[in-house]
Write a protein that holds these residues in place. Structure first.
Motif, PDB file in Angstrom:
ATOM      1  N   ASP A  77       0.779  -1.233   0.000  1.00 59.21           N
ATOM      2  CA  ASP A  77       0.000   0.000   0.000  1.00 59.21           C
ATOM      3  C   ASP A  77       0.811   1.284   0.000  1.00 59.21           C
ATOM      4  O   ASP A  77       0.248   2.358  -0.071  1.00 59.21           O
ATOM      5  CB  ASP A  77      -0.954   0.010   1.204  1.00 59.21           C
ATOM      6  CG  ASP A  77      -2.046  -1.035   1.066  1.00 59.21           C
ATOM      7  OD1 ASP A  77      -2.553  -1.223  -0.060  1.00 59.21           O
ATOM      8  OD2 ASP A  77      -2.384  -1.669   2.073  1.00 59.21           O
ATOM      9  N   SER A  78       2.139   1.183   0.090  1.00 58.19           N
ATOM     10  CA  SER A  78       2.930   2.417   0.095  1.00 58.19           C
ATOM     11  C   SER A  78       4.063   2.333  -0.920  1.00 58.19           C
ATOM     12  O   SER A  78       4.553   1.237  -1.233  1.00 58.19           O
ATOM     13  CB  SER A  78       3.510   2.690   1.488  1.00 58.19           C
ATOM     14  OG  SER A  78       4.604   1.843   1.749  1.00 58.19           O
ATOM     15  N   ALA A  79       4.463   3.498  -1.403  1.00 60.92           N
ATOM     16  CA  ALA A  79       5.583   3.553  -2.346  1.00 60.92           C
ATOM     17  C   ALA A  79       6.859   3.046  -1.681  1.00 60.92           C
ATOM     18  O   ALA A  79       7.687   2.398  -2.326  1.00 60.92           O
ATOM     19  CB  ALA A  79       5.769   4.987  -2.852  1.00 60.92           C
ATOM     20  N   ALA A  80       7.018   3.288  -0.382  1.00 56.15           N
ATOM     21  CA  ALA A  80       8.214   2.812   0.329  1.00 56.15           C
ATOM     22  C   ALA A  80       8.266   1.292   0.348  1.00 56.15           C
ATOM     23  O   ALA A  80       9.328   0.704   0.144  1.00 56.15           O
ATOM     24  CB  ALA A  80       8.236   3.370   1.754  1.00 56.15           C
ATOM     25  N   GLU A  81       7.119   0.646   0.581  1.00 56.30           N
ATOM     26  CA  GLU A  81       7.080  -0.825   0.561  1.00 56.30           C
ATOM     27  C   GLU A  81       7.448  -1.347  -0.825  1.00 56.30           C
ATOM     28  O   GLU A  81       8.192  -2.314  -0.959  1.00 56.30           O
ATOM     29  CB  GLU A  81       5.669  -1.341   0.883  1.00 56.30           C
ATOM     30  CG  GLU A  81       5.249  -1.258   2.319  1.00 56.30           C
ATOM     31  CD  GLU A  81       3.838  -1.795   2.482  1.00 56.30           C
ATOM     32  OE1 GLU A  81       3.686  -2.737   3.269  1.00 56.30           O
ATOM     33  OE2 GLU A  81       2.898  -1.287   1.837  1.00 56.30           O
ATOM     34  N   TRP A  82       6.897  -0.712  -1.862  1.00 59.62           N
ATOM     35  CA  TRP A  82       7.152  -1.135  -3.244  1.00 59.62           C
ATOM     36  C   TRP A  82       8.636  -0.977  -3.582  1.00 59.62           C
ATOM     37  O   TRP A  82       9.251  -1.866  -4.149  1.00 59.62           O
ATOM     38  CB  TRP A  82       6.277  -0.337  -4.195  1.00 59.62           C
ATOM     39  CG  TRP A  82       6.278  -0.857  -5.595  1.00 59.62           C
ATOM     40  CD1 TRP A  82       7.085  -0.455  -6.628  1.00 59.62           C
ATOM     41  CD2 TRP A  82       5.455  -1.895  -6.138  1.00 59.62           C
ATOM     42  NE1 TRP A  82       6.804  -1.157  -7.764  1.00 59.62           N
ATOM     43  CE2 TRP A  82       5.809  -2.050  -7.503  1.00 59.62           C
ATOM     44  CE3 TRP A  82       4.449  -2.695  -5.616  1.00 59.62           C
ATOM     45  CZ2 TRP A  82       5.197  -2.980  -8.332  1.00 59.62           C
ATOM     46  CZ3 TRP A  82       3.836  -3.616  -6.445  1.00 59.62           C
ATOM     47  CH2 TRP A  82       4.211  -3.749  -7.788  1.00 59.62           C
ATOM     48  N   GLN A  83       9.209   0.160  -3.222  1.00 63.90           N
ATOM     49  CA  GLN A  83      10.620   0.417  -3.495  1.00 63.90           C
ATOM     50  C   GLN A  83      11.517  -0.562  -2.740  1.00 63.90           C
ATOM     51  O   GLN A  83      12.517  -1.034  -3.274  1.00 63.90           O
ATOM     52  CB  GLN A  83      10.990   1.861  -3.140  1.00 63.90           C
ATOM     53  CG  GLN A  83      10.397   2.886  -4.075  1.00 63.90           C
ATOM     54  CD  GLN A  83      10.829   2.663  -5.507  1.00 63.90           C
ATOM     55  OE1 GLN A  83      11.984   2.383  -5.783  1.00 63.90           O
ATOM     56  NE2 GLN A  83       9.892   2.765  -6.433  1.00 63.90           N
ATOM     57  N   ALA A  84      11.166  -0.860  -1.496  1.00 65.06           N
ATOM     58  CA  ALA A  84      11.958  -1.812  -0.704  1.00 65.06           C
ATOM     59  C   ALA A  84      11.896  -3.207  -1.339  1.00 65.06           C
ATOM     60  O   ALA A  84      12.907  -3.910  -1.404  1.00 65.06           O
ATOM     61  CB  ALA A  84      11.454  -1.847   0.736  1.00 65.06           C
ATOM     62  N   LEU A  85      10.730  -3.598  -1.825  1.00 58.34           N
ATOM     63  CA  LEU A  85      10.598  -4.883  -2.511  1.00 58.34           C
ATOM     64  C   LEU A  85      11.476  -4.918  -3.758  1.00 58.34           C
ATOM     65  O   LEU A  85      12.224  -5.861  -3.979  1.00 58.34           O
ATOM     66  CB  LEU A  85       9.137  -5.150  -2.892  1.00 58.34           C
ATOM     67  CG  LEU A  85       8.914  -6.359  -3.808  1.00 58.34           C
ATOM     68  CD1 LEU A  85       9.290  -7.656  -3.101  1.00 58.34           C
ATOM     69  CD2 LEU A  85       7.477  -6.380  -4.304  1.00 58.34           C
ATOM     70  N   LEU A  86      11.400  -3.864  -4.577  1.00 55.94           N
ATOM     71  CA  LEU A  86      12.223  -3.804  -5.786  1.00 55.94           C
ATOM     72  C   LEU A  86      13.711  -3.885  -5.451  1.00 55.94           C
ATOM     73  O   LEU A  86      14.465  -4.591  -6.122  1.00 55.94           O
ATOM     74  CB  LEU A  86      11.941  -2.526  -6.573  1.00 55.94           C
ATOM     75  CG  LEU A  86      10.607  -2.462  -7.315  1.00 55.94           C
ATOM     76  CD1 LEU A  86      10.420  -1.088  -7.942  1.00 55.94           C
ATOM     77  CD2 LEU A  86      10.518  -3.557  -8.363  1.00 55.94           C
ATOM     78  N   ALA A  87      14.124  -3.191  -4.405  1.00 56.83           N
ATOM     79  CA  ALA A  87      15.538  -3.204  -4.003  1.00 56.83           C
ATOM     80  C   ALA A  87      15.971  -4.615  -3.601  1.00 56.83           C
ATOM     81  O   ALA A  87      17.055  -5.071  -3.980  1.00 56.83           O
ATOM     82  CB  ALA A  87      15.770  -2.222  -2.856  1.00 56.83           C
ATOM     83  N   ARG A  88      15.119  -5.319  -2.845  1.00 56.93           N
ATOM     84  CA  ARG A  88      15.467  -6.679  -2.432  1.00 56.93           C
ATOM     85  C   ARG A  88      15.511  -7.630  -3.628  1.00 56.93           C
ATOM     86  O   ARG A  88      16.391  -8.486  -3.714  1.00 56.93           O
ATOM     87  CB  ARG A  88      14.477  -7.180  -1.372  1.00 56.93           C
ATOM     88  CG  ARG A  88      14.597  -6.448  -0.031  1.00 56.93           C
ATOM     89  CD  ARG A  88      13.768  -7.087   1.054  1.00 56.93           C
ATOM     90  NE  ARG A  88      12.360  -7.208   0.767  1.00 56.93           N
ATOM     91  CZ  ARG A  88      11.415  -6.334   1.110  1.00 56.93           C
ATOM     92  NH1 ARG A  88      11.755  -5.212   1.757  1.00 56.93           N
ATOM     93  NH2 ARG A  88      10.148  -6.559   0.825  1.00 56.93           N
ATOM     94  N   LEU A  89      14.569  -7.471  -4.565  1.00 61.58           N
ATOM     95  CA  LEU A  89      14.568  -8.306  -5.773  1.00 61.58           C
ATOM     96  C   LEU A  89      15.844  -8.092  -6.573  1.00 61.58           C
ATOM     97  O   LEU A  89      16.491  -9.052  -6.991  1.00 61.58           O
ATOM     98  CB  LEU A  89      13.348  -7.991  -6.646  1.00 61.58           C
ATOM     99  CG  LEU A  89      12.001  -8.481  -6.135  1.00 61.58           C
ATOM    100  CD1 LEU A  89      10.875  -7.831  -6.924  1.00 61.58           C
ATOM    101  CD2 LEU A  89      11.912  -9.995  -6.204  1.00 61.58           C
ATOM    102  N   HIS A  90      16.206  -6.827  -6.780  1.00 60.14           N
ATOM    103  CA  HIS A  90      17.416  -6.520  -7.549  1.00 60.14           C
ATOM    104  C   HIS A  90      18.678  -6.994  -6.841  1.00 60.14           C
ATOM    105  O   HIS A  90      19.563  -7.574  -7.463  1.00 60.14           O
ATOM    106  CB  HIS A  90      17.493  -5.020  -7.857  1.00 60.14           C
ATOM    107  CG  HIS A  90      16.448  -4.548  -8.815  1.00 60.14           C
ATOM    108  ND1 HIS A  90      16.299  -5.048 -10.101  1.00 60.14           N
ATOM    109  CD2 HIS A  90      15.459  -3.638  -8.672  1.00 60.14           C
ATOM    110  CE1 HIS A  90      15.293  -4.470 -10.707  1.00 60.14           C
ATOM    111  NE2 HIS A  90      14.752  -3.598  -9.857  1.00 60.14           N
ATOM    112  N   ALA A  91      18.752  -6.769  -5.534  1.00 60.08           N
ATOM    113  CA  ALA A  91      19.939  -7.177  -4.774  1.00 60.08           C
ATOM    114  C   ALA A  91      20.134  -8.690  -4.813  1.00 60.08           C
ATOM    115  O   ALA A  91      21.263  -9.173  -4.841  1.00 60.08           O
ATOM    116  CB  ALA A  91      19.825  -6.690  -3.330  1.00 60.08           C
TER     117      ALA A  91
END
Length: 138
Positions: A77-91
């Motif tokens: 529900d938040s842009a921060a959650e989405w960005q954190a997910l993307l960062a973990r996927l990329h890492a």
């Protein structure tokens, strides 16, 4: 009525646990002392996903088809959650693809992200946040 939990039976229990804890952001928590190996994974204090070792499950009754779930979806529900997910996927180097659910009436379009966790197991992450908010923090 609300969904209580989903169970994934997998031959690679530790890889599934790693994905859901380290990438998806669920937390490992208490689990009753069942005889088969597994994990209960929690979101917001509730056990929402049960992982069960496929090698420890009892054989199916003759003539009974194997149940199947096409995919599980987690809402962010938040842009921060989405960005954190993307960062973990990329890492972690996890392949994924995105799609969009078109707007329907007053309901806004939704963004989707799909990960093929294992053959036959797809995980979806979905949000109603506008596309611009999802990429603003890169």
């Amino acid at each position: 009525m609300q969904l209580d939990h989903a169970t994934i039976v997998t031959a690679d229990l530790d890889t599934a646990r790693h994905f859901f804890v380290e990438i998806a952001g669920l937390t490992e928590g208490a689990r009753p002392p069942f005889p088969a190996a597994g994990y209960w994974l929690y979101a917001n204090g509730r056990p929402v996903l049960h992982l069960l070792d496929a090698t420890a499950t009892a054989p199916r009754a003759a003539g009974r088809s194997a149940p199947r779930i096409d995919h599980l979806a987690f809402r962010l529900d938040s842009a921060a959650e989405w960005q954190a997910l993307l960062a973990r996927l990329h890492a972690a180097g996890v392949d994924h693809h995105t799609a969009q659910v078109p707007q329907m009436g007053a309901q806004a379009a939704e963004q989707q992200l799909f990960v093929a966790l294992a053959p036959g197991v797809v995980i979806e992450f979905v949000t109603a946040l506008p596309h611009g908010q999802l990429h603003a923090q890169r």
